[in-house]
Write an enzyme that holds these catalytic residues in place. Structure first.
Site, PDB file in Angstrom:
ATOM      1  N   GLU A  29       0.819  -1.215   0.000  1.00 32.89           N
ATOM      2  CA  GLU A  29       0.000   0.000   0.000  1.00 32.89           C
ATOM      3  C   GLU A  29       0.855   1.268   0.000  1.00 32.89           C
ATOM      4  O   GLU A  29       0.378   2.335  -0.405  1.00 32.89           O
ATOM      5  CB  GLU A  29      -0.947  -0.015   1.210  1.00 32.89           C
ATOM      6  N   GLY A  48     -12.395  -4.350   1.874  1.00 32.69           N
ATOM      7  CA  GLY A  48     -13.412  -5.252   1.346  1.00 32.69           C
ATOM      8  C   GLY A  48     -14.731  -4.499   1.257  1.00 32.69           C
ATOM      9  O   GLY A  48     -15.107  -3.779   2.191  1.00 32.69           O
ATOM     10  N   MET A  96      -8.919  -3.206   8.371  1.00 33.50           N
ATOM     11  CA  MET A  96      -8.362  -3.626   9.653  1.00 33.50           C
ATOM     12  C   MET A  96      -7.580  -2.541  10.411  1.00 33.50           C
ATOM     13  O   MET A  96      -6.891  -2.862  11.382  1.00 33.50           O
ATOM     14  CB  MET A  96      -7.488  -4.877   9.431  1.00 33.50           C
ATOM     15  N   GLU A  97      -7.690  -1.282   9.984  1.00 34.15           N
ATOM     16  CA  GLU A  97      -6.898  -0.228  10.638  1.00 34.15           C
ATOM     17  C   GLU A  97      -7.632   1.095  10.865  1.00 34.15           C
ATOM     18  O   GLU A  97      -7.336   1.822  11.813  1.00 34.15           O
ATOM     19  CB  GLU A  97      -5.622   0.090   9.826  1.00 34.15           C
ATOM     20  N   ASP A 106     -11.721  -6.507  -2.783  1.00 33.51           N
ATOM     21  CA  ASP A 106     -12.505  -7.751  -2.710  1.00 33.51           C
ATOM     22  C   ASP A 106     -13.879  -7.407  -2.149  1.00 33.51           C
ATOM     23  O   ASP A 106     -14.110  -6.280  -1.720  1.00 33.51           O
ATOM     24  CB  ASP A 106     -11.797  -8.774  -1.808  1.00 33.51           C
TER      25      ASP A 106
HETATM   26  N1  ADE Z   1      -8.894  -5.379   3.556  1.00 35.55           N
HETATM   27  C1  ADE Z   1      -9.178  -5.674   2.292  1.00 35.55           C
HETATM   28  N2  ADE Z   1     -10.157  -6.580   2.214  1.00 35.55           N
HETATM   29  C2  ADE Z   1     -10.506  -6.884   3.477  1.00 35.55           C
HETATM   30  C3  ADE Z   1     -11.447  -7.775   4.052  1.00 35.55           C
HETATM   31  N3  ADE Z   1     -12.220  -8.541   3.295  1.00 35.55           N
HETATM   32  N4  ADE Z   1     -11.513  -7.835   5.403  1.00 35.55           N
HETATM   33  C4  ADE Z   1     -10.706  -7.068   6.164  1.00 35.55           C
HETATM   34  N5  ADE Z   1      -9.808  -6.216   5.667  1.00 35.55           N
HETATM   35  C5  ADE Z   1      -9.695  -6.121   4.333  1.00 35.55           C
END
Ligand code: ADE
Length: 227
Positions: free
Chosen positions: A11, A77, A171-172, A195
């Protein structure tokens, strides 16, 4: 001093590649990259994945390196079905989806002394919207739900989406938001979709991490020019 933070090397690497010239400073078991871009002083780092790593790195960027604004770049995501791989959104507000003391009658995402949702900086958000409009880029805004969990399960995805009316998960972001809000530093959280967070999301993530990370990194650098 402007901080640009990502979670993973992928990233942040596109930023360093564009900048070309930077100085490395090691601190707190991490590397901080100091650079100058169009007359602006930058401190750049990837925190490593997760809320604690991101909180630590954001704190160091502010307290040690003197960052007065923080821009986060990375991937997420999608929870909102209107968001497709490669689309970008910035967080208008953020929540920790894995913070759970409901056993004591509190709502999900809440612990005493904090609010469930944290709001990002309206001026940075407005600047992003303006740049996107000028460049003809489709940039959405929405709620980002953060947790120490890679979401790749339809049931969990639906739960996060409906519980918090969230548009994307990562996640951050919310931990960075908490640090910045506590230390009085305006922040901006940008994510490009890698995703759709359902079953098999890990395969899309592997395939699209780099291309989506590049999209997000390019955009935050275009914001720095205007700060
Ligand atoms: N970052 C990118 N895709 C993610 C997902 N599916 N869950 C958590 N963090 C992500």
């Amino acid at each position: 001093m402007i901080a640009i933070l990502g979670a993973m090397e992928e990233e942040v690497a596109p930023l360093l590649k564009t900048l070309g010239d930077y100085k490395e400073v090691k601190h707190a078991n991490n590397t901080f990259y100091l650079a100058n871009f169009k007359g602006k002083e930058l401190v750049i780092a990837y925190s490593k994945i997760g809320k604690v790593n991101a909180a630590l790195t954001a704190t160091v960027m502010i307290e040690k390196f003197g960052a007065t604004k923080l821009l986060f770049t990375g991937v997420a995501g999608a929870l909102n079905e209107n968001l497709k791989i490669g689309d970008m959104l910035y967080a208008s507000s953020l929540v920790q989806h894995d913070l759970d003391i409901t056993a004591f009658g509190h709502p999900y995402g809440y612990v005493p002394g904090t609010s469930i949702f944290m709001k990002s900086d309206v001026n940075l958000n407005a600047l992003a919207a303006k740049i996107a409009k000028t460049k003809g880029i489709n940039l959405l805004e929405g709620v980002i739900a953060t947790g120490d969990q890679f979401v790749c399960n339809g049931e969990r995805k639906e739960w996060i989406k409906t519980t918090f009316k969230a548009d994307a998960t990562e996640m951050e972001g919310a931990s960075v938001a908490l640090v910045c809000e506590s230390l009085g530093v305006p922040f901006f959280i940008l994510r490009a979709i890698s995703d759709e967070a359902g079953g098999g999301a890990e395969f899309d993530f592997d395939e699209f991490l780099q291309s989506s990370a590049n999209i997000s990194a390019d955009f935050v650098l275009s914001m720095v020019e205007e700060l």
